[in-house]
Scaffold this motif. Structure first.
Motif, PDB file in Angstrom:
ATOM      1  N   VAL A  99     -10.206  -8.841  21.803  1.00  0.00           N
ATOM      2  CA  VAL A  99      -9.144  -7.860  22.059  1.00  0.00           C
ATOM      3  C   VAL A  99      -7.847  -8.314  21.410  1.00  0.00           C
ATOM      4  CG1 VAL A  99      -7.726  -6.772  23.840  1.00  0.00           C
ATOM      5  CG2 VAL A  99     -10.196  -7.015  24.184  1.00  0.00           C
ATOM      6  N   VAL A 100      -7.493  -9.581  21.612  1.00  0.00           N
ATOM      7  CA  VAL A 100      -6.250 -10.114  21.045  1.00  0.00           C
ATOM      8  C   VAL A 100      -6.269 -10.036  19.524  1.00  0.00           C
ATOM      9  CG1 VAL A 100      -4.922 -12.238  20.703  1.00  0.00           C
ATOM     10  CG2 VAL A 100      -5.709 -11.619  22.989  1.00  0.00           C
ATOM     11  N   ALA A 101      -7.385 -10.441  18.907  1.00  0.00           N
ATOM     12  CA  ALA A 101      -7.487 -10.399  17.444  1.00  0.00           C
ATOM     13  C   ALA A 101      -7.334  -8.981  16.929  1.00  0.00           C
ATOM     14  CB  ALA A 101      -8.817 -10.996  16.988  1.00  0.00           C
ATOM     15  N   ALA A 102      -7.979  -8.018  17.593  1.00  0.00           N
ATOM     16  CA  ALA A 102      -7.885  -6.619  17.162  1.00  0.00           C
ATOM     17  C   ALA A 102      -6.463  -6.090  17.297  1.00  0.00           C
ATOM     18  CB  ALA A 102      -8.852  -5.761  17.979  1.00  0.00           C
ATOM     19  N   VAL A 103      -5.804  -6.426  18.411  1.00  0.00           N
ATOM     20  CA  VAL A 103      -4.420  -5.979  18.626  1.00  0.00           C
ATOM     21  C   VAL A 103      -3.500  -6.552  17.553  1.00  0.00           C
ATOM     22  CG1 VAL A 103      -2.419  -6.215  20.158  1.00  0.00           C
ATOM     23  CG2 VAL A 103      -4.644  -5.558  21.094  1.00  0.00           C
ATOM     24  N   VAL A 104      -3.655  -7.841  17.265  1.00  0.00           N
ATOM     25  CA  VAL A 104      -2.804  -8.495  16.273  1.00  0.00           C
ATOM     26  C   VAL A 104      -3.041  -7.907  14.887  1.00  0.00           C
ATOM     27  CG1 VAL A 104      -2.393 -10.672  15.057  1.00  0.00           C
ATOM     28  CG2 VAL A 104      -2.556 -10.651  17.546  1.00  0.00           C
ATOM     29  N   ILE A 105      -4.315  -7.765  14.495  1.00  0.00           N
ATOM     30  CA  ILE A 105      -4.644  -7.336  13.126  1.00  0.00           C
ATOM     31  C   ILE A 105      -4.269  -5.874  12.890  1.00  0.00           C
ATOM     32  CG2 ILE A 105      -6.543  -6.900  11.514  1.00  0.00           C
ATOM     33  CD1 ILE A 105      -7.919  -9.388  12.728  1.00  0.00           C
ATOM     34  N   PHE A 106      -4.582  -4.995  13.842  1.00  0.00           N
ATOM     35  CA  PHE A 106      -4.420  -3.563  13.587  1.00  0.00           C
ATOM     36  C   PHE A 106      -3.106  -2.989  14.107  1.00  0.00           C
ATOM     37  CE2 PHE A 106      -9.058  -4.194  13.600  1.00  0.00           C
ATOM     38  CZ  PHE A 106      -9.340  -3.721  12.318  1.00  0.00           C
ATOM     39  N   PHE A 107      -2.551  -3.556  15.170  1.00  0.00           N
ATOM     40  CA  PHE A 107      -1.366  -2.952  15.773  1.00  0.00           C
ATOM     41  C   PHE A 107      -0.095  -3.776  15.583  1.00  0.00           C
ATOM     42  CE2 PHE A 107      -4.986  -1.197  18.109  1.00  0.00           C
ATOM     43  CZ  PHE A 107      -4.764   0.165  17.868  1.00  0.00           C
ATOM     44  N   LEU A 108      -0.185  -5.104  15.745  1.00  0.00           N
ATOM     45  CA  LEU A 108       1.015  -5.905  15.503  1.00  0.00           C
ATOM     46  C   LEU A 108       1.407  -5.845  14.032  1.00  0.00           C
ATOM     47  CD1 LEU A 108       3.119  -7.744  16.789  1.00  0.00           C
ATOM     48  CD2 LEU A 108       1.648  -9.701  16.269  1.00  0.00           C
ATOM     49  N   SER A 109       0.425  -5.851  13.137  1.00  0.00           N
ATOM     50  CA  SER A 109       0.737  -5.736  11.709  1.00  0.00           C
ATOM     51  C   SER A 109       1.362  -4.380  11.396  1.00  0.00           C
ATOM     52  CB  SER A 109      -0.519  -5.951  10.869  1.00  0.00           C
ATOM     53  OG  SER A 109      -1.521  -5.013  11.192  1.00  0.00           O
ATOM     54  N   LEU A 110       0.946  -3.321  12.114  1.00  0.00           N
ATOM     55  CA  LEU A 110       1.555  -2.000  11.925  1.00  0.00           C
ATOM     56  C   LEU A 110       2.994  -2.007  12.439  1.00  0.00           C
ATOM     57  CD1 LEU A 110       1.104   0.921  10.998  1.00  0.00           C
ATOM     58  CD2 LEU A 110       0.258   1.440  13.292  1.00  0.00           C
ATOM     59  N   ALA A 111       3.234  -2.696  13.550  1.00  0.00           N
ATOM     60  CA  ALA A 111       4.594  -2.794  14.071  1.00  0.00           C
ATOM     61  C   ALA A 111       5.521  -3.496  13.092  1.00  0.00           C
ATOM     62  CB  ALA A 111       4.581  -3.539  15.413  1.00  0.00           C
ATOM     63  N   LEU A 112       4.980  -4.469  12.350  1.00  0.00           N
ATOM     64  CA  LEU A 112       5.809  -5.209  11.392  1.00  0.00           C
ATOM     65  C   LEU A 112       6.270  -4.345  10.226  1.00  0.00           C
ATOM     66  CD1 LEU A 112       3.881  -8.621  11.296  1.00  0.00           C
ATOM     67  CD2 LEU A 112       5.906  -8.014  12.635  1.00  0.00           C
ATOM     68  N   VAL A 113       5.626  -3.179  10.031  1.00  0.00           N
ATOM     69  CA  VAL A 113       6.079  -2.249   8.991  1.00  0.00           C
ATOM     70  C   VAL A 113       7.477  -1.731   9.319  1.00  0.00           C
ATOM     71  CG1 VAL A 113       5.531  -0.079   7.777  1.00  0.00           C
ATOM     72  CG2 VAL A 113       3.699  -1.630   8.434  1.00  0.00           C
ATOM     73  N   SER A 114       7.876  -1.824  10.581  1.00  0.00           N
ATOM     74  CA  SER A 114       9.235  -1.401  10.948  1.00  0.00           C
ATOM     75  C   SER A 114      10.274  -2.161  10.137  1.00  0.00           C
ATOM     76  CB  SER A 114       9.471  -1.624  12.441  1.00  0.00           C
ATOM     77  OG  SER A 114       9.325  -3.000  12.778  1.00  0.00           O
ATOM     78  N   PHE A 115       9.968  -3.420   9.789  1.00  0.00           N
ATOM     79  CA  PHE A 115      10.917  -4.204   8.992  1.00  0.00           C
ATOM     80  C   PHE A 115      11.094  -3.595   7.606  1.00  0.00           C
ATOM     81  CE2 PHE A 115      11.499  -7.374   5.656  1.00  0.00           C
ATOM     82  CZ  PHE A 115      12.728  -7.896   6.013  1.00  0.00           C
ATOM     83  N   SER A 116       9.982  -3.319   6.898  1.00  0.00           N
ATOM     84  CA  SER A 116      10.106  -2.787   5.541  1.00  0.00           C
ATOM     85  C   SER A 116      10.693  -1.381   5.550  1.00  0.00           C
ATOM     86  CB  SER A 116       8.750  -2.806   4.819  1.00  0.00           C
ATOM     87  OG  SER A 116       7.816  -1.992   5.477  1.00  0.00           O
ATOM     88  N   GLN A 117      10.432  -0.603   6.610  1.00  0.00           N
ATOM     89  CA  GLN A 117      11.005   0.741   6.677  1.00  0.00           C
ATOM     90  C   GLN A 117      12.494   0.716   7.014  1.00  0.00           C
ATOM     91  OE1 GLN A 117       9.841   3.938   5.934  1.00  0.00           O
ATOM     92  NE2 GLN A 117       8.398   2.616   4.846  1.00  0.00           N
ATOM     93  N   LEU A 118      12.913  -0.240   7.849  1.00  0.00           N
ATOM     94  CA  LEU A 118      14.349  -0.391   8.081  1.00  0.00           C
ATOM     95  C   LEU A 118      15.027  -0.883   6.811  1.00  0.00           C
ATOM     96  CD1 LEU A 118      16.660  -0.211  10.089  1.00  0.00           C
ATOM     97  CD2 LEU A 118      16.185  -2.563  10.789  1.00  0.00           C
ATOM     98  N   LEU A 119      14.332  -1.717   6.045  1.00  0.00           N
ATOM     99  CA  LEU A 119      14.855  -2.149   4.758  1.00  0.00           C
ATOM    100  C   LEU A 119      15.000  -0.951   3.826  1.00  0.00           C
ATOM    101  CD1 LEU A 119      15.693  -4.500   2.914  1.00  0.00           C
ATOM    102  CD2 LEU A 119      13.283  -4.792   2.316  1.00  0.00           C
ATOM    103  N   ALA A 120      14.016  -0.034   3.847  1.00  0.00           N
ATOM    104  CA  ALA A 120      14.103   1.179   3.029  1.00  0.00           C
ATOM    105  C   ALA A 120      15.295   2.032   3.457  1.00  0.00           C
ATOM    106  CB  ALA A 120      12.808   1.987   3.136  1.00  0.00           C
ATOM    107  N   TYR A 121      15.530   2.146   4.766  1.00  0.00           N
ATOM    108  CA  TYR A 121      16.696   2.889   5.263  1.00  0.00           C
ATOM    109  C   TYR A 121      17.983   2.254   4.755  1.00  0.00           C
ATOM    110  CZ  TYR A 121      19.968   5.087   8.538  1.00  0.00           C
ATOM    111  OH  TYR A 121      21.021   5.786   9.077  1.00  0.00           O
TER     112      TYR A 121
END
Length: 393
Positions: A99-121
């Protein structure tokens, strides 16, 4: 008032600082959580990290290009932050490795896209409000917030985990993700009208990247990936070289890294200041030259004070690389802030994948000490790539 210090610019800086803190809270402690909190063997610890790198590349590239067609990035950034909150809440309560591995790989990595999108803003803001010659300085100030966050974030994460447990640490991170998402929706304004945004995109689409631009872009992506790879290989190898090769306690590694993080900040700002006065590629090559001195010095160093002294070259290297890298990509991809920020962010992920393989092969066949020697070749190749790229000054 200077566009670098208007209320909106100050708000962007503050949000980058907060996102940097929450990332610095979660990522450095993840291996400790997997190894100590879940009790898994080293091979299983590595799987989520590799998964995050691969999924981040995919998410960033697909979402980055798609986001340039949106009229408003703010709901997208906030959504990623809320996903980060759900992911960290899951980590707070789950102790099942799958469960932890799946959450980290698929969802935490998606949350980290907030950084590149804030950078785009932030790039959107800069293109509309900041004079062209001052954009590198603005980008450098933005990136300096991440350096500040990484001075305080990892110690805070380890203290929370040590004294209050992983559950409290992840719930704290979840609260921060929610706060950041709400702040983005409430305090960041829509930058312009929908019509102006679409007109801007149409003009950008009418001017496709030329052959020289594409060639320079490929060379710069290769160069940045190699430099980030060398940096990550250094971060992986240095603690083990100090412990096994020189019999120096690993408790000093945090102080060495903190010294570098603190020194990076003025060099980021200086790099942004001088980018308007000199060819930006010369500054990038200066970063490469500093990296060569760093890795040559680390290879021959045999006393703790020498590692601390060498952090001045590490700070020049990372300060310029982190402060100006996105400006180089932005110049080569005008009107495509989402794609540009995603591509630049992905160079660090490419570098992480490359460096993981490099360290595994070199350290297994020889020692961690020899990784620094290979880093000299990696950085030399990066400098060669930048030397063949033609970017306007």
């Amino acid at each position: 008032m200077s566009p670098l210090f208007r209320p909106l610019a100050l708000g962007i800086y503050a949000l980058f600082l907060l996102i940097g803190v929450v990332c610095a809270l979660v990522l450095p402690t993840l291996s400790l959580f997997l190894a100590k909190g879940l009790g898994v063997r080293p091979f299983l610890v590595g799987i989520p990290f590799a998964g995050v790198a691969l999924m981040s590349i995919l998410y960033n590239q697909v979402i980055g290009s798609w986001s340039d067609k949106l009229a408003d990035r703010r709901p997208l950034i906030a959504t990623f932050c809320f996903i980060g909150a759900l992911a960290t809440i899951s980590l707070a309560y789950s102790r099942n490795y799958l469960v932890v591995a799946a959450v980290v790989i698929f969802f935490l990595s998606l949350a980290l896209v907030s950084f590149s999108q804030l950078l785009a803003y932030s790039l959107d803001y800069a293109e509309r409000n900041v004079p062209a010659e001052r954009i590198p300085l603005f980008n450098a100030i933005v990136r300096a917030q991440i350096a500040i966050a990484w001075v305080a974030g990892p110690p805070a994460g380890f203290l929370l985990a040590s004294y209050f447990g992983f559950k409290q640490m992840y719930l704290t991170a979840a609260g921060m993700f929610v706060f950041i998402g709400l702040a983005i929706l409430k305090f960041l304004p829509h930058l312009d009208s929908h019509a102006h945004h679409l007109d801007h995109l149409e003009k950008a689409d009418l001017v496709p990247l030329g052959a020289l631009q594409k060639r320079a872009l490929v060379l710069c992506v290769i160069g940045f990936s190699l430099m980030w790879g060398a940096n990550n290989a250094y971060l992986i190898s240095m603690p083990l070289h100090l412990k096994d090769g020189l019999l120096i306690g690993t408790e000093y590694v945090g102080w060495i890294m903190g010294t570098c993080a603190g020194l990076e900040i003025p060099f980021m700002i200086l790099a942004g200041h001088y980018a308007a006065r000199t060819n930006i590629m010369n500054l990038i090559k200066l970063a490469g030259a500093s990296a060569l001195v760093l890795y040559a010095g680390v290879y021959v160093a045999n006393a703790l004070w020498q590692f601390f002294a060498l952090q001045i070259f590490n700070a020049v290297f990372i300060g310029i690389l982190a402060g100006l890298g996105v400006s180089v990509i932005q110049e080569l991809m005008p009107g495509r802030s989402g794609a540009a920020s995603a591509l630049y962010t992905n160079t660090s992920h490419f570098g992480n994948l490359f460096s993981s393989l490099l360290v595994a092969v070199v350290a297994d066949a020889y020692t961690y000490h020899q990784v620094f020697l290979v880093n000299l070749l990696v950085v030399a190749l990066a400098i060669l790539a930048f030397g063949r790229a033609r970017v306007k000054s």
